[in-house]
Design a protein around this motif. Structure first.
Motif: not given
Length: 219
Positions: A147-159
């Motif tokens: 869950x936190x990894x997906x959140x970090x990846x999403x923030x990196x790609x789509x801030x």
């Protein structure tokens, strides 16, 4: 002062100014490129973390299904293919990378109550020291780490985009079941979840190019 001298002085003033502006422009371009490289590396790191974790859980879930079947006594293979309502499907929806990542996010969390329910059902049938209960716990806990990894990846790609809020209370668990129904339900949940993880791994591999092109996507 004649015109030639004036022109010479203006030229003497403009040349350092032009050089200074060129230097500022060069620094800005260098800074922008350095930021893009850092962003790509960060995105790639999150992607590799998630891909590695997903592959590990997929491998463990395959072993878990074998252990589950062996622990249920006589259990024909087709029992694990019986349609069961209210279980999340294994397919990832969406056309764009942001939509697919959001689908992974919502599907993953929709599986959590079912994985927990399978564990609770099996606690009535096995001792606390059972390898099945241990492996069920391991798969569920490792999955929650995603869950936190997906959140970090999403923030990196789509801030500038937000992930959908978890659907609190929307998951429907099965009504009271006898032991036979529990066996089928548990096997279908684990099998469907394993297929979902396989689809997640495929979509993550496709995101490698998205990480490399993240600066273009933000604009």
């Amino acid at each position: 002062m004649n015109g030639h001298v004036k022109s010479l002085r203006v030229q003497q003033f403009m040349e350092p100014a032009a050089a200074f502006l060129s230097l500022l422009l060069l620094m800005a371009v260098h800074s922008s490129r350095a930021e893009a490289v850092r962003g790509n590396l960060q995105c790639g790191n999150f992607l590799q973390q998630m891909l590695g974790q997903t592959r590990l859980i997929h491998k463990e879930s395959a072993n878990l299904i074998k252990l589950y079947k062996a622990s249920q006594g006589e259990m024909p293979e087709f029992f694990c293919k019986v349609p069961v309502s209210d279980i999340p499907d294994s397919q990832i929806s969406g056309l764009q990378p942001a939509e697919k990542l959001a689908s992974i996010w919502t599907h993953l969390q929709a599986f959590f109550p079912h994985l927990k329910w399978v564990y609770e059902q099996q606690t009535d049938l096995h001792l606390p020291t059972s390898p099945l209960l241990r492996d069920l716990t391991n798969v569920r806990v490792r999955s929650e780490w995603l869950v936190p990894i997906i959140n970090s990846l999403h923030q990196s790609l789509f801030p500038n985009l937000s992930l959908p809020e978890p659907a609190v209370g929307a998951t429907t668990l099965p009504p009271p079941q006898n032991v036979f129904q529990q066996k089928i339900y548990g096997c279908v949940v684990l099998k469907t979840y394993k297929e979902f993880l396989s689809n997640v791994s495929r979509e993550l591999r496709n995101l490698k190019n998205v990480c490399n092109g993240r600066t273009e996507m933000k604009g």
